[in-house]
Design a protein around this motif. Structure first.
Motif, PDB file in Angstrom:
ATOM      1  N   VAL A   1       1.213  -1.265   0.066  1.00 32.29           N
ATOM      2  CA  VAL A   1       0.327  -0.193   0.075  1.00 32.29           C
ATOM      3  C   VAL A   1       1.158   1.123  -0.113  1.00 32.29           C
ATOM      4  O   VAL A   1       0.478   2.390  -0.794  1.00 32.29           O
ATOM      5  CB  VAL A   1      -0.832  -0.113   1.217  1.00 32.29           C
ATOM      6  CG1 VAL A   1      -1.460   1.264   1.346  1.00 32.29           C
ATOM      7  CG2 VAL A   1      -1.555  -1.403   1.208  1.00 32.29           C
ATOM      8  N   LEU A   2       1.721   1.274   0.825  1.00 35.09           N
ATOM      9  CA  LEU A   2       2.644   2.264   0.574  1.00 35.09           C
ATOM     10  C   LEU A   2       3.671   2.656  -0.247  1.00 35.09           C
ATOM     11  O   LEU A   2       3.326   4.211  -1.131  1.00 35.09           O
ATOM     12  CB  LEU A   2       3.780   2.338   1.848  1.00 35.09           C
ATOM     13  CG  LEU A   2       3.363   2.700   3.640  1.00 35.09           C
ATOM     14  CD1 LEU A   2       4.511   2.024   4.196  1.00 35.09           C
ATOM     15  CD2 LEU A   2       3.053   3.398   3.834  1.00 35.09           C
ATOM     16  N   ALA A   3       4.170   1.539  -0.870  1.00 38.32           N
ATOM     17  CA  ALA A   3       4.384   1.991  -2.836  1.00 38.32           C
ATOM     18  C   ALA A   3       3.269   2.235  -3.579  1.00 38.32           C
ATOM     19  O   ALA A   3       3.551   3.488  -4.345  1.00 38.32           O
ATOM     20  CB  ALA A   3       4.987   0.280  -2.956  1.00 38.32           C
ATOM     21  N   GLY A   4       2.153   1.492  -3.332  1.00 35.62           N
ATOM     22  CA  GLY A   4       0.673   2.371  -4.009  1.00 35.62           C
ATOM     23  C   GLY A   4       0.471   3.505  -3.573  1.00 35.62           C
ATOM     24  O   GLY A   4       0.636   4.682  -5.055  1.00 35.62           O
ATOM     25  N   TRP A   5       1.188   4.469  -2.762  1.00 31.61           N
ATOM     26  CA  TRP A   5       0.818   5.760  -2.754  1.00 31.61           C
ATOM     27  C   TRP A   5       1.480   6.407  -3.016  1.00 31.61           C
ATOM     28  O   TRP A   5       1.937   7.524  -3.825  1.00 31.61           O
ATOM     29  CB  TRP A   5       0.369   5.698  -1.667  1.00 31.61           C
ATOM     30  CG  TRP A   5      -0.389   4.720  -0.457  1.00 31.61           C
ATOM     31  CD1 TRP A   5      -2.331   5.745  -1.320  1.00 31.61           C
ATOM     32  CD2 TRP A   5      -1.120   5.325   1.335  1.00 31.61           C
ATOM     33  NE1 TRP A   5      -2.595   4.872  -0.056  1.00 31.61           N
ATOM     34  CE2 TRP A   5      -2.433   4.654   1.057  1.00 31.61           C
ATOM     35  CE3 TRP A   5      -0.206   5.224   2.158  1.00 31.61           C
ATOM     36  CZ2 TRP A   5      -3.012   4.519   2.370  1.00 31.61           C
ATOM     37  CZ3 TRP A   5      -0.498   5.015   3.546  1.00 31.61           C
ATOM     38  CH2 TRP A   5      -2.507   4.706   3.270  1.00 31.61           C
ATOM     39  N   SER A   6       2.434   5.701  -2.743  1.00 28.67           N
ATOM     40  CA  SER A   6       3.958   6.819  -2.913  1.00 28.67           C
ATOM     41  C   SER A   6       3.793   6.726  -4.865  1.00 28.67           C
ATOM     42  O   SER A   6       4.597   7.683  -5.360  1.00 28.67           O
ATOM     43  CB  SER A   6       5.811   6.145  -2.974  1.00 28.67           C
ATOM     44  OG  SER A   6       5.169   5.973  -1.711  1.00 28.67           O
ATOM     45  N   LEU A   7       3.908   6.028  -5.798  1.00 30.88           N
ATOM     46  CA  LEU A   7       3.793   5.842  -6.937  1.00 30.88           C
ATOM     47  C   LEU A   7       2.828   5.915  -6.990  1.00 30.88           C
ATOM     48  O   LEU A   7       3.116   7.385  -8.683  1.00 30.88           O
ATOM     49  CB  LEU A   7       3.799   4.711  -7.789  1.00 30.88           C
ATOM     50  CG  LEU A   7       3.992   4.484  -9.366  1.00 30.88           C
ATOM     51  CD1 LEU A   7       5.810   4.875  -9.240  1.00 30.88           C
ATOM     52  CD2 LEU A   7       4.833   2.757 -10.014  1.00 30.88           C
ATOM     53  N   GLY A   8       1.464   6.593  -6.489  1.00 32.67           N
ATOM     54  CA  GLY A   8      -0.013   7.199  -7.583  1.00 32.67           C
ATOM     55  C   GLY A   8       0.475   9.031  -7.211  1.00 32.67           C
ATOM     56  O   GLY A   8       0.189   9.364  -7.439  1.00 32.67           O
ATOM     57  N   ALA A   9       1.092   9.282  -6.663  1.00 32.73           N
ATOM     58  CA  ALA A   9       1.209  10.830  -5.605  1.00 32.73           C
ATOM     59  C   ALA A   9       2.101  11.131  -6.925  1.00 32.73           C
ATOM     60  O   ALA A   9       2.119  12.293  -7.979  1.00 32.73           O
ATOM     61  CB  ALA A   9       1.123  10.572  -4.369  1.00 32.73           C
ATOM     62  N   ALA A  10       2.847  10.498  -6.560  1.00 32.33           N
ATOM     63  CA  ALA A  10       4.384  11.317  -7.908  1.00 32.33           C
ATOM     64  C   ALA A  10       3.656  11.119  -8.973  1.00 32.33           C
ATOM     65  O   ALA A  10       4.074  11.941  -9.773  1.00 32.33           O
ATOM     66  CB  ALA A  10       5.335   9.887  -8.016  1.00 32.33           C
ATOM     67  N   TRP A  11       2.271   9.789  -9.759  1.00 27.81           N
ATOM     68  CA  TRP A  11       2.432  10.073 -11.016  1.00 27.81           C
ATOM     69  C   TRP A  11       1.643  11.687 -10.650  1.00 27.81           C
ATOM     70  O   TRP A  11       1.200  12.027 -12.154  1.00 27.81           O
ATOM     71  CB  TRP A  11       1.240   9.599 -11.180  1.00 27.81           C
ATOM     72  CG  TRP A  11       0.463   8.985 -12.508  1.00 27.81           C
ATOM     73  CD1 TRP A  11      -0.933   9.079 -12.889  1.00 27.81           C
ATOM     74  CD2 TRP A  11       1.220   8.751 -14.527  1.00 27.81           C
ATOM     75  NE1 TRP A  11      -0.879   8.879 -14.031  1.00 27.81           N
ATOM     76  CE2 TRP A  11       0.617   8.873 -15.202  1.00 27.81           C
ATOM     77  CE3 TRP A  11       2.625   8.587 -14.665  1.00 27.81           C
ATOM     78  CZ2 TRP A  11       0.354   9.195 -16.355  1.00 27.81           C
ATOM     79  CZ3 TRP A  11       3.374   8.123 -15.833  1.00 27.81           C
ATOM     80  CH2 TRP A  11       1.250   8.673 -17.102  1.00 27.81           C
ATOM     81  N   ALA A  12       0.625  11.270  -9.422  1.00 28.75           N
ATOM     82  CA  ALA A  12      -0.048  13.044 -10.149  1.00 28.75           C
ATOM     83  C   ALA A  12       0.379  13.944 -10.509  1.00 28.75           C
ATOM     84  O   ALA A  12      -0.252  15.098 -11.017  1.00 28.75           O
ATOM     85  CB  ALA A  12      -1.843  12.399  -9.034  1.00 28.75           C
ATOM     86  N   LEU A  13       1.663  14.343  -9.153  1.00 29.02           N
ATOM     87  CA  LEU A  13       2.509  15.471  -9.115  1.00 29.02           C
ATOM     88  C   LEU A  13       2.548  15.963 -10.552  1.00 29.02           C
ATOM     89  O   LEU A  13       2.900  17.211 -10.834  1.00 29.02           O
ATOM     90  CB  LEU A  13       3.623  15.563  -8.402  1.00 29.02           C
ATOM     91  CG  LEU A  13       2.370  15.797  -6.863  1.00 29.02           C
ATOM     92  CD1 LEU A  13       3.888  15.127  -5.991  1.00 29.02           C
ATOM     93  CD2 LEU A  13       2.549  16.984  -6.494  1.00 29.02           C
ATOM     94  N   MET A  14       3.276  14.723 -11.239  1.00 24.76           N
ATOM     95  CA  MET A  14       3.718  14.610 -12.731  1.00 24.76           C
ATOM     96  C   MET A  14       3.289  14.771 -13.654  1.00 24.76           C
ATOM     97  O   MET A  14       3.348  16.340 -14.276  1.00 24.76           O
ATOM     98  CB  MET A  14       4.534  13.654 -12.667  1.00 24.76           C
ATOM     99  CG  MET A  14       5.839  13.103 -12.454  1.00 24.76           C
ATOM    100  SD  MET A  14       6.869  11.964 -12.976  1.00 24.76           S
ATOM    101  CE  MET A  14       5.677  10.333 -12.640  1.00 24.76           C
ATOM    102  N   VAL A  15       1.819  14.840 -12.906  1.00 24.70           N
ATOM    103  CA  VAL A  15       0.233  15.017 -14.341  1.00 24.70           C
ATOM    104  C   VAL A  15       0.170  16.573 -14.371  1.00 24.70           C
ATOM    105  O   VAL A  15       0.017  17.381 -15.128  1.00 24.70           O
ATOM    106  CB  VAL A  15      -0.662  14.326 -14.004  1.00 24.70           C
ATOM    107  CG1 VAL A  15      -2.205  15.080 -14.733  1.00 24.70           C
ATOM    108  CG2 VAL A  15      -0.613  12.242 -14.382  1.00 24.70           C
TER     109      VAL A  15
END
Length: 239
Positions: free
Chosen positions: A204-218
């Motif tokens: 879950v921590l990994a999913g949050w980290s990668l998902g938040a990074a993607w949203a910020l890059m968007v």
């Protein structure tokens, strides 16, 4: 003179926000990479097992804490990270943007969310971590465990939708509200996955980290396109 001073202050503030977002996205990617490395070396097992078992009745791994009402609530929350719910919400926001005449933003949002889904699938294919076997699963699962697809896609979808809607909202309080709601939903989905025993906490921590990074890059890409006039201009000048 006063106008020039105001413009300089605004420019500095805009650039500071961009820098913070870039550093946060880099931090999310770094956190994901660190978790992946630790997971592959087996160093997260004790941490994962301790947290997973903390959500179970002592002496009975089959019984989640809180009783049936909490367990049912967690099943409802986990559905918020499922493909069906996320697709319906995304389509609703796309229709809203199209009705507002923001076709470029709608197209950009569709590409961003689909790209996030592809990222989730590729990340799962890159790892073959088994699902937790210490406790019974509260819902059916069929894919690999790392990273949590529900957590990743909840972060990707809700945060991306929030930042895109925030672009056209002139009031900063509502912008903060949109992003805050998206963050809370992402967190609740992730917690539900661990509670239901279908993911290790580090998934879950990994999913949050990668998902938040993607949203910020968007968001950063949207700002770049906006400045070049290739995206519907935001209503609020709200950087």
């Amino acid at each position: 003179m006063k106008l020039n001073h105001t413009l300089r202050d605004l420019t500095r503030r805009v650039e500071a926000v961009t820098l913070v977002a870039f550093l946060a996205a880099a931090g999310g990617l770094w956190a994901f990479g660190g978790l992946a490395a630790e997971m592959m070396e087996g160093d997260l097992h004790a941490f994962d097992e301790r947290l997973l078992m903390a959500l179970r009745t002592p002496g009975d791994p089959a019984d989640p804490i809180g009783g049936r009402a909490v367990e049912q609530a967690m099943r409802d929350l986990t559905a918020l990270g499922g493909v069906t719910v996320l697709t319906l919400i995304t389509l609703s926001v796309l229709c809203f943007l199209l009705l507002r005449g923001r076709r470029a933003s709608a197209l950009f949002l569709a590409v961003a969310v689909v790209g996030g889904q592809l990222l989730s699938n590729l990340a799962k294919l890159g790892f073959s971590r088994p699902r937790p076997d210490l406790v019974p699963h509260g819902v059916e699962v069929s894919t690999a465990s790392f990273p949590s697809g529900h957590s990743l896609m909840a972060a990707v979808t809700y945060l991306t939708l929030a930042v895109m809607l925030a672009r056209i909202e002139p009031r900063w309080r509502l912008r903060v509200f949109l992003i805050g709601v998206a963050a809370v939903l992402s967190v609740l989905v992730g917690i539900s996955r661990v509670y239901l025993g279908v993911h290790w906490p580090s998934d879950v921590l990994a999913g949050w980290s990668l998902g938040a990074a993607w949203a910020l890059m968007v968001w950063l890409v949207a700002r770049f396109l906006d400045r070049r006039g290739q995206l519907d201009s935001s209503a609020g000048n709200g950087d």
